[in-house]
Scaffold this motif. Structure first.
Motif, PDB file in Angstrom:
ATOM      1  N   ILE A 105      -9.460   2.820  -2.750  1.00  0.00           N
ATOM      2  CA  ILE A 105      -8.222   2.861  -2.888  1.00  0.00           C
ATOM      3  C   ILE A 105      -7.309   4.110  -1.341  1.00  0.00           C
ATOM      4  O   ILE A 105      -8.124   4.283  -0.501  1.00  0.00           O
ATOM      5  N   ARG A 106      -6.774   3.739  -1.417  1.00  0.00           N
ATOM      6  CA  ARG A 106      -5.522   3.721  -0.006  1.00  0.00           C
ATOM      7  C   ARG A 106      -5.488   5.379   0.687  1.00  0.00           C
ATOM      8  O   ARG A 106      -6.171   6.241  -0.663  1.00  0.00           O
ATOM      9  N   LEU A 156      -4.326   1.930  -5.339  1.00  0.00           N
ATOM     10  CA  LEU A 156      -5.936   1.168  -5.084  1.00  0.00           C
ATOM     11  C   LEU A 156      -5.604  -0.296  -5.081  1.00  0.00           C
ATOM     12  O   LEU A 156      -4.884  -0.748  -5.990  1.00  0.00           O
ATOM     13  N   ALA A 157      -7.069  -0.821  -4.684  1.00  0.00           N
ATOM     14  CA  ALA A 157      -7.129  -2.196  -4.506  1.00  0.00           C
ATOM     15  C   ALA A 157      -8.016  -2.907  -5.139  1.00  0.00           C
ATOM     16  O   ALA A 157      -9.100  -2.531  -4.659  1.00  0.00           O
ATOM     17  N   SER A 163      -4.976  -0.407   5.401  1.00  0.00           N
ATOM     18  CA  SER A 163      -4.611   0.046   7.343  1.00  0.00           C
ATOM     19  C   SER A 163      -4.800   1.701   7.710  1.00  0.00           C
ATOM     20  O   SER A 163      -3.837   2.210   6.185  1.00  0.00           O
ATOM     21  N   ASP A 164      -4.747   2.557   8.518  1.00  0.00           N
ATOM     22  CA  ASP A 164      -5.143   4.072   8.929  1.00  0.00           C
ATOM     23  C   ASP A 164      -3.565   3.808   9.682  1.00  0.00           C
ATOM     24  O   ASP A 164      -3.482   5.489  10.318  1.00  0.00           O
ATOM     25  N   HIS A 165      -2.827   3.285   9.709  1.00  0.00           N
ATOM     26  CA  HIS A 165      -1.426   3.413  10.279  1.00  0.00           C
ATOM     27  C   HIS A 165      -1.520   5.042  10.582  1.00  0.00           C
ATOM     28  O   HIS A 165      -1.208   5.412   8.910  1.00  0.00           O
ATOM     29  N   LYS A 166      -0.794   5.911  10.745  1.00  0.00           N
ATOM     30  CA  LYS A 166      -0.100   6.811  10.292  1.00  0.00           C
ATOM     31  C   LYS A 166       1.599   7.400   9.949  1.00  0.00           C
ATOM     32  O   LYS A 166       1.386   7.946   9.229  1.00  0.00           O
ATOM     33  N   ASN A 167       2.200   6.253  10.058  1.00  0.00           N
ATOM     34  CA  ASN A 167       3.111   5.948  10.047  1.00  0.00           C
ATOM     35  C   ASN A 167       3.302   5.112   8.074  1.00  0.00           C
ATOM     36  O   ASN A 167       2.614   4.058   8.646  1.00  0.00           O
TER      37      ASN A 167
END
Length: 328
Positions: free
Chosen positions: A257-258, A264-265, A300-304
């Motif tokens: 889950i994102r 989700l993937a 990924s855990d990118h903030k943007n």
């Protein structure tokens, strides 16, 4: 008309082996380049630079036995990896180091990925399948002290734990564990009582993967069959089937889950990655690139939000990187 699914944004090649585990480190407070860690069947962990799309470092700590779990512990300089050599390794990658600082011998022959949960600054819980076939052991890291051993009741016949997810509602609240078992059950464990609070028959076959959204108290699991099972946790801590979703082809290796809980993937044995809306499990896209089983998926855990990526690792030795549904 629905838009045709996109091509991967880029593809990472060079593992020379099936890819079994992926973990991004892109957010964080640390400056520097976003990276993706991959674990492969030949025992190597590759640290991919997501700017150059090349391997920055290759780590060899599992005696050439398959690596099937990689996680970071509070930033990209501290890595945890788990391999078929029955070892979980802790790595120090700061300032160019590539050293294993500590390891845990699991004595477990299965391929159940361990689960990590940060409980305080510099303190983690780690759940792992134990030496006794049906048991789960929870340790505190980095001290490696045993927190509890979770044993099913006599005659429960759950079989081996296949997938684990430690979670807590908020920092400071009681940690719990969700475990998927060989008999198709998902079980909620209370760690402090070392007791199963609820058990739900989700699948006819072993649970291959699960993920859980603690905010919505809702989870999802997949197995070798054609069904995704979505279940919820009520306020009495009872698991209930929320709905099931029939798949076109059987076999789910991994579910993610994102972090924003929007999509989700799933990683499919049919070589495909499927994207669903998390709210109603609406099918959104089928990403068809790989030529063999997809073993793992990671967001990924990118903030943007616009920079967010999805990675998938496959038996075809390739890692596909996708940019999809990045507008919130």
């Amino acid at each position: 008309m629905a838009l045709p699914p996109p091509d991967p944004q880029f593809v990472l090649r060079g593992t020379s082996a099936a890819v079994h585990a992926l973990h991004f480190s892109c957010g964080g407070q640390e400056p520097g380049v976003p990276v993706l860690f991959s674990g492969s069947e030949n025992g190597f962990i590759h640290v991919w630079n997501l700017k150059t799309h090349r391997v920055d470092t290759a780590l060899d700590g599992h005696g050439r036995k398959s690596v099937y779990c990689v996680e970071t512990m509070g930033g990209k300089n501290r890595l945890l990896s788990q391999g078929r050599d029955q070892r979980i390794c802790l790595w120090d990658l700061a300032e160019g180091r590539t050293s294993v600082t500590d390891s845990v011998f699991t004595e477990n022959v299965g391929f159940c990925r361990c689960s990590l949960l940060k409980v305080a600054q510099g303190r983690w819980l780690m759940a792992m399948a134990a030496k006794a076939p049906e048991e789960v052991q929870v340790l505190e890291l980095p001290s490696k002290t045993s927190v509890c051993t979770l044993k099913p009741e006599q005659g429960a016949k759950l079989g081996m734990p296949m997938c684990l997810k430690l979670w807590q509602l908020s920092c400071g609240s009681q940690p719990s564990l969700l475990a998927g078992y060989e008999d198709g059950s998902v079980v909620l464990w209370n760690l402090s009582m070392e007791k199963a609070l609820s058990q739900l028959a989700c699948h006819q076959e072993p649970v291959m993967s699960l993920d859980f959204d603690s905010e919505k108290a809702k989870g999802i699991s997949g197995s070798s069959e054609k069904v995704l099972s979505i279940w919820s946790l009520n306020e009495q801590q009872n698991l209930q089937v929320y709905k099931t979703h029939e798949l076109v082809n059987a076999g789910i290796s991994d579910i993610a889950i994102r972090p924003d809980k929007k999509i989700l993937a799933t990683a499919g044995w049919d070589h495909r990655i499927r994207i669903f809306g998390w709210k109603k499990l609406k099918p959104l896209a089928v990403l068809d690139y790989h030529t063999a089983t997809v073993h793992c998926v990671a967001f990924s855990d990118h903030k943007n939000p616009s920079e967010r990526l999805l990675a998938a690792g496959s038996r075809d030795h390739r890692i596909s990187i996708w940019s999809i549904y990045t507008q919130t």
